[in-house]
Scaffold this active site. Structure first.
Site, PDB file in Angstrom:
ATOM      1  CG  HIS A   4      41.762  24.812  31.794  1.00 36.35           C
ATOM      2  ND1 HIS A   4      41.262  26.065  32.082  1.00 36.35           N
ATOM      3  CD2 HIS A   4      43.093  24.867  32.081  1.00 36.35           C
ATOM      4  CE1 HIS A   4      42.243  26.835  32.519  1.00 36.35           C
ATOM      5  NE2 HIS A   4      43.369  26.134  32.540  1.00 36.35           N
ATOM      6  CG  HIS A  42      44.474  22.323  40.021  1.00 43.27           C
ATOM      7  ND1 HIS A  42      45.817  22.231  39.690  1.00 43.27           N
ATOM      8  CD2 HIS A  42      44.070  23.541  39.601  1.00 43.27           C
ATOM      9  CE1 HIS A  42      46.194  23.351  39.119  1.00 43.27           C
ATOM     10  NE2 HIS A  42      45.164  24.171  39.037  1.00 43.27           N
TER      11      HIS A  42
HETATM   12  P1  2AM Z   1      46.477  27.128  34.197  1.00 38.62           P
HETATM   13  O1  2AM Z   1      46.447  25.730  34.682  1.00 38.62           O
HETATM   14  O2  2AM Z   1      45.628  27.366  32.989  1.00 38.62           O
HETATM   15  O3  2AM Z   1      47.887  27.660  34.040  1.00 38.62           O
HETATM   16  C1  2AM Z   1      47.556  27.762  39.743  1.00 38.62           C
HETATM   17  O4  2AM Z   1      48.523  28.517  39.133  1.00 38.62           O
HETATM   18  C2  2AM Z   1      46.316  27.698  38.910  1.00 38.62           C
HETATM   19  O5  2AM Z   1      45.785  29.002  38.713  1.00 38.62           O
HETATM   20  C3  2AM Z   1      46.513  27.098  37.536  1.00 38.62           C
HETATM   21  O6  2AM Z   1      45.446  26.204  37.278  1.00 38.62           O
HETATM   22  C4  2AM Z   1      46.474  28.247  36.591  1.00 38.62           C
HETATM   23  O7  2AM Z   1      45.825  28.001  35.391  1.00 38.62           O
HETATM   24  C5  2AM Z   1      45.670  29.258  37.332  1.00 38.62           C
HETATM   25  N1  2AM Z   1      46.202  30.598  37.058  1.00 38.62           N
HETATM   26  C6  2AM Z   1      47.472  30.985  37.197  1.00 38.62           C
HETATM   27  N2  2AM Z   1      47.591  32.296  36.885  1.00 38.62           N
HETATM   28  C7  2AM Z   1      46.362  32.721  36.554  1.00 38.62           C
HETATM   29  C8  2AM Z   1      45.831  33.977  36.152  1.00 38.62           C
HETATM   30  N3  2AM Z   1      46.590  35.065  36.047  1.00 38.62           N
HETATM   31  N4  2AM Z   1      44.511  34.026  35.862  1.00 38.62           N
HETATM   32  C9  2AM Z   1      43.732  32.932  35.971  1.00 38.62           C
HETATM   33  N5  2AM Z   1      44.175  31.733  36.364  1.00 38.62           N
HETATM   34  C10 2AM Z   1      45.475  31.628  36.652  1.00 38.62           C
END
Ligand code: 2AM
Length: 180
Positions: A125, A43
């Site tokens: 991303h 996603h």
């Molecule tokens: P990531 O893929 O770069 O890890 C579910 O966890 C989604 O939310 C993931 O796409 C994750 O990004 C994002 N995510 C998790 N923790 C986060 C945070 N503290 N701040 C921003 N995005 C976050």
């Protein structure tokens, strides 16, 4: 028991694109590079909400009902590695305005509802690999798929049986694309 849930808004990847990505990924990265994200979990996060109460979740979903943004297309032509969170990602060199506006809207609604928003600029991303903390050989190019975003969704992140799964809770259509 707490009724809060770990939530985020994201763009779902169409099933066909999920399959293309995982087939390409298997050749593009060595198995030691990191832990592949399951196809169904691929996603593009628009706004991370964190642990949210049922009441706040309802309020954010009703705000999302009123979003009337157009859909957009993005070319998945960028790849990168963030060693500190251990993430290898697929992204775009030119984020379309519709994507930036949608993320900004959801992030500002989240912030106004009391969900902490990172001060880091939004970097759209799709996470491909996790636990990628060692140097990774990044292929110089990507297949450059075009991703047509026609919906956005609210997801719950659930950790069960040792793995993370994302449940789609609600989905909203984007308006027909402009300039097509
Ligand atoms: P990531 O893929 O770069 O890890 C579910 O966890 C989604 O939310 C993931 O796409 C994750 O990004 C994002 N995510 C998790 N923790 C986060 C945070 N503290 N701040 C921003 N995005 C976050």
């Amino acid at each position: 028991m707490s009724s809060s849930r770990r939530l985020f808004f994201a763009l779902p990847l169409p099933d066909a694109l999920q399959q293309q990505v995982i087939r390409w990924r298997a050749d593009a990265f060595s198995s030691e590079a990191g832990r592949p994200v399951a196809a169904a979990n691929l996603h593009l996060t628009l706004a991370f909400l964190g642990e949210v109460s049922a009441q706040k979740e309802q309020a954010l979903a009703r705000l999302a009902d009123r979003i009337a943004q157009p859909g957009f297309s993005l070319r998945l032509d960028d790849l990168g590695h963030w060693p500190r969170p251990g993430v290898v990602w697929l992204g775009t060199r030119r984020a379309p305005r519709g994507l930036l506006q949608l993320a900004e809207l959801l992030r500002s609604q989240a912030a106004r509802s009391g969900c902490y928003q990172s001060p880091m600029p939004f970097h759209p991303h799709i996470t491909l690999l996790r636990a990628a903390t060692q140097p990774v050989a990044i292929p110089p190019t990507t297949p450059g798929w075009v991703f047509n975003a026609e919906t956005f969704a609210l997801y719950q992140s659930v950790f069960e049986n040792g793995r993370t799964r994302y449940h789609q809770l609600e989905q909203w259509p984007l308006a027909p694309q402009e300039n097509r």
